[in-house]
Write a protein that holds these residues in place. Structure first.
Motif, short mmCIF file in Angstrom:
data_model
loop_
_atom_site.label_atom_id
_atom_site.label_comp_id
_atom_site.label_asym_id
_atom_site.label_seq_id
_atom_site.Cartn_x
_atom_site.Cartn_y
_atom_site.Cartn_z
N VAL A 73 0.83 -1.20 0.00
CA VAL A 73 0.00 0.00 0.00
C VAL A 73 0.86 1.26 0.00
O VAL A 73 0.75 2.12 -0.87
CB VAL A 73 -0.96 0.00 1.21
CG1 VAL A 73 -1.80 1.29 1.22
CG2 VAL A 73 -1.88 -1.22 1.15
N SER A 74 1.77 1.35 0.98
CA SER A 74 2.66 2.52 1.02
C SER A 74 3.81 2.25 1.99
O SER A 74 3.66 1.51 2.97
CB SER A 74 1.90 3.77 1.47
OG SER A 74 1.45 3.64 2.80
N GLY A 75 4.95 2.82 1.70
CA GLY A 75 6.09 2.72 2.59
C GLY A 75 6.71 1.33 2.60
O GLY A 75 6.72 0.62 1.59
N PHE A 76 7.22 0.95 3.78
CA PHE A 76 7.95 -0.30 3.90
C PHE A 76 7.32 -1.19 4.99
O PHE A 76 6.64 -0.69 5.89
CB PHE A 76 9.42 -0.02 4.24
CG PHE A 76 10.16 0.61 3.10
CD1 PHE A 76 10.81 -0.17 2.15
CD2 PHE A 76 10.20 1.99 2.97
CE1 PHE A 76 11.48 0.40 1.09
CE2 PHE A 76 10.89 2.58 1.91
CZ PHE A 76 11.52 1.79 0.96
N LEU A 77 7.57 -2.48 4.87
CA LEU A 77 7.09 -3.43 5.87
C LEU A 77 7.76 -3.12 7.21
O LEU A 77 8.97 -2.92 7.27
CB LEU A 77 7.42 -4.87 5.45
CG LEU A 77 6.78 -5.36 4.15
CD1 LEU A 77 7.35 -6.72 3.77
CD2 LEU A 77 5.27 -5.42 4.27
#
Length: 293
Positions: free
Chosen positions: A143-147
Motif C-alpha cells: 500500500v505505502s512505505g515499507f514493511l
C-alpha cells in the motif's frame, strides 16, 4: 540462510525436485511418508496448490509439516482462488514459517475441475504474483512505505511449457517472468529432448535462468491418452503412447521412459522435476535407472 534449492541452482549444481500432492482430507501421514522415503534423493518437494482445480489440503499446511520433518518444501501458490490480499497474506505466512521456495502459478482453470460452480478470482496472474514476491523481498509494503519488520526472504520460481506452439509468445512470457524476479523455472512435462533443447538454447540460456525440466511418469497408454485429453498443454507423442501400448509391462516401460528422460534432460537443463502422481515409490527406481545416485 538460503534454501538448499537456491544454493544448488546458484552454484550451478544439478537439482532434482519432486511433486507431492496434499491429501483430499485431513490426514497427512501418507504424503509425509512418501516424501521421507525420498529425502536422500530429492532437493525440494513441490506441494501442489489446487492442481486441476480439485480440492485438497492447503499447500502451506503441508509445506510446514515437511519443514518440521527436515525436508525442503516448494510452496506452489496459484492465483486462481485468491485475491491479492490473500496472496500477500500467504507469502508473509510462508516467510514467517520458514518456507523459502515459492512457485508462482496462475492456476488451472476451474472448468477442468470437479466443482463447476466455483468462481475464479484471478486478481493477479503469475507474473504479477512474482512481482509481488520481489516487492516483499525488498521490504516494500503493497500500500505505502515499507514493511515494519523488514523484507521477506523468498526464492521465487515460475512455470513454463516448452511445448507451447507460439514460441515467440513463450519467449516474451519467460522474459517477463525473469524481469519480474523469477529465479528459476520448472517446466510442464517434456517428452522429447529436442523440445527442451530448443527451449533452453533459444530462450532460457540467453537470459541466464536455470531450468528444471518436467518428467512425468506414465503408467499406461490409457493413462497417456487421458492426460492428453484433460491436462492443459499436455502433448504426449504417439511414439511414446505406442511404446506403452506394445509393452507387456506398461508401468515398467513408463519407468524406463522417465529414466531415459532424466538422463537426457540433465545434459540439457540444470535439473529435473519429477511428477509421479500416486506412484512416488517409483522415483528411486527411475533415478537408479538414470544412474543418479
Amino acid at each position: 540462510m538460503k534454501s538448499t534449492l537456491q544454493n544448488r541452482l546458484e552454484s550451478g549444481l544439478p537439482a532434482i525436485t519432486a511433486e507431492i500432492m496434499p491429501p483430499r482430507g485431513g490426514d497427512t501421514d501418507s504424503a509425509l511418508s512418501k516424501a521421507i522415503t525420498l529425502s536422500e534423493l530429492i532437493h525440494g518437494f513441490n506441494v501442489t496448490d489446487g492442481s486441476r482445480a480439485i480440492m485438497r489440503m492447503s499447500s502451506l499446511a503441508l509445506c510446514k509439516l515437511l519443514l518440521e520433518a527436515n525436508l525442503e518444501p516448494i510452496l506452489q501458490l496459484a492465483c486462481r482462488d485468491r485475491n491479492r490480499i490473500a496472496l500477500q497474506a500467504e507469502l508473509l505466512g510462508a516467510h514467517a514459517l520458514g518456507i523459502q521456495n515459492i512457485l508462482c502459478l496462475t492456476g488451472d482453470p476451474v472448468r477442468v475441475g470437479d466443482q463447476a460452480q466455483a468462481k475464479s478470482v484471478q486478481d493477479f496472474n503469475s507474473i504479477e504474483l512474482i512481482k509481488q514476491v520481489t516487492s516483499l523481498n525488498k521490504g516494500i509494503d503493497p500500500v505505502s512505505g515499507f514493511l515494519p519488520d523488514g523484507p521477506t526472504h523468498l526464492f521465487t520460481g515460475a512455470a513454463a511449457d516448452p511445448n507451447c506452439k507460439g514460441f515467440d509468445g513463450l519467449r516474451r512470457r519467460i522474459e517477463l517472468k525473469k524481469n519480474a524476479g523469477a529465479n528459476f523455472l520448472q517446466t510442464q512435462m517434456v517428452m522429447e529432448p529436442k523440445v527442451l533443447e530448443r527451449f533452453c538454447k533459444e530462450i532460457t540460456e540467453p537470459i541466464k535462468i536455470p531450468v528444471l525440466a518436467g518428467v512425468f511418469l506414465l503408467k499406461s497408454a490409457k493413462n497417456a491418452q487421458f492426460i492428453n485429453r484433460v491436462v492443459p498443454g499436455a502433448c504426449i507423442p504417439e511414439s511414446i503412447i505406442s511404446r506403452l501400448e506394445s509393452s507387456s509391462n506398461p508401468i515398467d516401460e513408463g519407468i524406463s521412459i522417465a529414466a531415459e528422460q532424466v538422463k537426457s534432460f540433465l545434459g540439457i537443463a540444470q535439473g529435473v522435476h519429477i511428477m509421479a502422481v500416486k506412484a512416488e515409490q517409483q522415483i528411486p527406481i527411475i533415478l537408479e535407472k538414470a544412474n543418479i545416485n
